[in-house]
Design an enzyme around this catalytic site. Structure first.
Site, mmCIF file in Angstrom:
data_model
loop_
_atom_site.group_PDB
_atom_site.id
_atom_site.type_symbol
_atom_site.label_atom_id
_atom_site.label_comp_id
_atom_site.label_asym_id
_atom_site.label_seq_id
_atom_site.Cartn_x
_atom_site.Cartn_y
_atom_site.Cartn_z
ATOM 1 N N GLU A 178 0.817 -1.222 0.000
ATOM 2 C CA GLU A 178 0.000 0.000 0.000
ATOM 3 C C GLU A 178 0.852 1.274 0.000
ATOM 4 O O GLU A 178 0.823 2.073 0.942
ATOM 5 C CB GLU A 178 -0.948 -0.002 1.207
ATOM 6 C CG GLU A 178 -1.956 -1.122 1.157
ATOM 7 C CD GLU A 178 -2.876 -1.169 2.362
ATOM 8 O OE1 GLU A 178 -3.902 -1.863 2.299
ATOM 9 O OE2 GLU A 178 -2.564 -0.503 3.385
ATOM 10 N N GLU A 210 -6.273 -7.826 -1.016
ATOM 11 C CA GLU A 210 -6.908 -7.866 0.304
ATOM 12 C C GLU A 210 -8.350 -7.403 0.153
ATOM 13 O O GLU A 210 -8.623 -6.437 -0.554
ATOM 14 C CB GLU A 210 -6.228 -6.925 1.310
ATOM 15 C CG GLU A 210 -4.786 -7.205 1.631
ATOM 16 C CD GLU A 210 -4.212 -6.182 2.615
ATOM 17 O OE1 GLU A 210 -5.008 -5.513 3.306
ATOM 18 O OE2 GLU A 210 -2.984 -6.042 2.668
#
Length: 665
Positions: free
Chosen positions: A142, A298
């Site tokens: 991320e 995710e």
């Protein structure tokens, strides 16, 4: 189509590893992601490497038929590294370090970080290059823009600016530094945006944002080159965060094999995809990054309380299934859940896992997850190789996104991310698919309709491309706050929409930041009255024709929405921010005029999308409400879940999912 999970063996006694792998195999999980936060376990001291634990975890998974995506651990440098190499600390706008304790606490322009990142990634790549369980790599975790102010960033930014402008004279002119006596007379005077003031020169701020985007891409490239060299044939991706971050993900994913994204949506009503939040927008954006199918690295496995926010509602029955099938319906080929087993310690210890914290063998969530895994694995042969093929493109620009963050146009309004999702929601409610594509895409002519909210920055090249698209028969939708600035983030010396005035067939004579008072209205050409908020462009048509008019205030009767014929195509201009009903009315007319396929009479809260393969198509219908919804089928279909379905009403239970095709499978 496959299902996977994030798994952290380093968090657990090894006795769990075999049990977990066996359970994953039993319910149909076939991929796990490992190691992206385990730098301290793999290298507890500088140049002391301990991979034996990871070897055992990988081998256990492999014995149970589970393949591995390895994450490079560079998002969370260990304490020994931060202590020894303080140049890696991010400095905030007041030159204070952001100390360790949470991941992402490193400056990507740190030479020390680059050096040690190369070492750890090289060690991993060499060790696992030929392991048959390893199918690919996820770089870091991320990425975000740190907007750091450390000496390394300052030095690199000066070099970046020198390469771009070549001289201070050119830089001063481009940034308009004469305002407030901000002209530079020596390169040493150029610093990062210290002090945190919103009023700092907006051109300077935007270029610093561009510099940090390039720095991030360069840091990623260090790792890409190592993995490509040692691990040929293995994919390399990253997991972008779906929250609105003005990062140039298009450039970031350019050298990667496919886009990966993390996708979290809440079960509380104000954040359901049926609202302006519209999680489906992010899935369409992920697909648009490389204009191909993508992976979910995710997504939700449950809700709870964590370091990211207070407790939220738990998932109602069916919600997890709806989310996972929604991901696939929008182009995901793999869906990986976060996480398999809820953490017992650390900042995310109250985040829900598939297994929960008490290791229950048959929770409602696990039962539902087992059902989902079975469905996805069973339908994989039918859905593999299918893609989405839409006729509508929504423009996205990280530079415009950032420019509007630097200079908000009004309080609590004209939020670029929200307006993108709001326009996307209108098409979603119409039952028509959209792609969210970078505005510099070279595939404009493959679409019938381009929707371009808030083209705040503009240049001649983009105008030329848009004019060519419309003249050749395309339809373009523009909005207020378009053509306001040049690419340096300086205001253009012309009436809005600036360089777009000719193709729009109008100028903006005046504008009013009307805010949220709720008193302003517009009448459409069918005589209906709609509320508007935020902004009102008072339009002076040149060649455009009005199709909606303001209904009150001093600009009553003036044009609010127009359409302009240009060559074989049309340009619509929306001068105000409307309620959703008007956008559905307008876009519905445009879509029908262009003969774009849509699912008619779609109930509110039901999402529809179509994946295709050759002449075969699969219609996904997902009910994102807690109420039963009915869709009327105009002909008999075949359900991938239930077999033949007759023409007539089709009932979708709360959070129900249906996948339909013609004929039989």
């Amino acid at each position: 189509m496959r299902v996977g999970v994030a798994y952290y063996p380093e968090h657990w006694d090894e006795a769990y590893w075999e049990l977990d792998a066996k359970k994953m195999q039993e319910i149909g999980v076939s991929i796990v992601r490992l190691a992206e936060f385990s730098w301290s376990r793999m290298e507890p001291e500088e140049d002391v490497f301990t991979f034996d634990w990871l070897d055992r975890a990988i081998d256990i998974m492999f014995r149970h038929g589970i393949e591995i995506v390895l994450g490079t651990p560079t998002s969370a440098p260990p304490n020994w590294f931060m202590e020894k190499y303080p140049d890696a600390y991010i400095l905030d706008d007041r030159l204070q370090p952001r100390y360790e304790g949470i991941r992402g606490h490193r400056c990507v322009n740190s030479p020390s970080l680059a050096k040690r990142s190369v070492v750890i990634v090289e060690q991993m790549a060499q060790r696992y290059a030929v392991h048959p369980a390893i199918i690919g790599w996820q770089i870091d975790n991320e990425f975000e823009l740190s907007l750091c102010n450390c000496p390394n960033c300052e030095r690199e930014f000066r070099e970046w600016a020198f390469k771009k402008f070549d001289s201070l004279e050119v830089l001063n002119n481009a940034w308009g530094t004469v305002v407030w006596s901000g002209e530079y007379s020596n390169w040493s005077q150029l610093h990062t945006p210290r002090g945190g003031k919103r009023q700092l020169n907006p051109a300077f701020q935007l270029d610093y944002h561009r510099f940090q985007n390039q720095s991030l891409a360069a840091y990623q490239q260090l790792q890409i080159e190592i993995l490509r060299r040692h691990c040929p044939g293995k994919f390399v991706t990253h997991n972008m965060w779906e929250d609105p971050l003005a990062i140039d993900y298009y450039k970031l994913f350019e050298p990667l094999d496919f886009a990966g994204t993390d996708y979290y949506i809440a079960s509380n009503p104000e954040q359901l995809p049926t609202s302006a939040y519209n999680g489906a927008y992010y899935l369409d954006q992920a697909r648009g990054l490389k204009q191909q199918n993508f992976w979910i690295m995710e997504t939700n496995s449950g809700f709870g309380n964590s370091c990211w926010g207070p407790a939220r509602r738990t998932m109602p029955p069916g919600f997890l299934r709806a989310v996972m099938w929604q991901c696939i319906s929008r182009g995901a080929d793999v869906v990986m859940n976060y996480l398999w087993r809820g953490s017992m310690s650390g900042s995310e210890q109250l985040s829900s896992g598939i297994m929960g914290h008490a290791n229950q063998p048959s929770t409602r969530r696990l039962v539902e997850y087992t059902q989902i895994c079975g469905e996805i694995n069973r339908l994989s042969d039918s859905l593999d190789g299918t893609t989405l093929n839409n006729d509508i493109e929504i423009f996205y620009s990280h530079e415009i996104h950032r420019a509007l963050q630097i200079q908000p146009q009004i309080k609590d309004g004209l939020n670029y991310d929200k307006i993108q999702k709001f326009y996307h929601t209108a098409f979603n409610n119409l039952g028509v698919g959209t792609d969210v594509i970078h505005w510099n895409s070279n595939k404009l002519n493959s679409y019938k309709l381009i929707v371009a909210p808030y083209l705040f920055l503009m240049n001649h090249e983009m105008v030329y491309r848009l004019e060519g698209f419309v003249s050749a028969g395309g339809t373009l939708v523009l909005t207020n706050r378009s053509g306001i600035k040049d690419m340096n983030n300086n205001v253009s010396p012309t009436l809005a929409p600036g360089l777009l005035a000719n193709i729009a067939g109008l100028t903006v004579e005046e504008w009013d930041a009307i805010g949220q008072d709720g008193q302003h209205q517009v009448m459409s050409r069918n005589g209906r009255i709609y509320k508007i908020t935020d902004w009102a462009d008072i339009i002076a048509p040149t060649s455009a024709s009005p199709i909606a008019w303001y209904n009150n205030d001093y600009f009553a009767g003036r044009a609010a929405v127009t359409v302009n014929n240009l060559g074989k195509g049309k340009v619509y201009y929306i001068g105000a921010n409307f309620e959703l009903d008007y956008l559905i009315e307008l876009f519905g007319q445009i879509v029908d005029d262009l003969k774009i396929t849509r699912i008619p009479n779609l109930p509110n809260g039901v999402h529809a999308s179509i994946r295709r393969k050759a002449t075969k198509f699969y219609l996904f219908l997902i009910n994102f409400t807690d109420e039963r919804k009915t869709i009327v089928l105009e002909h008999a279909c075949y359900s991938l879940f239930d077999g033949p379905i007759p023409m007539g009403p089709l009932n979708l239970p709360p959070f129900g999912v249906e996948i339909l095709c013609e004929g039989t499978e």
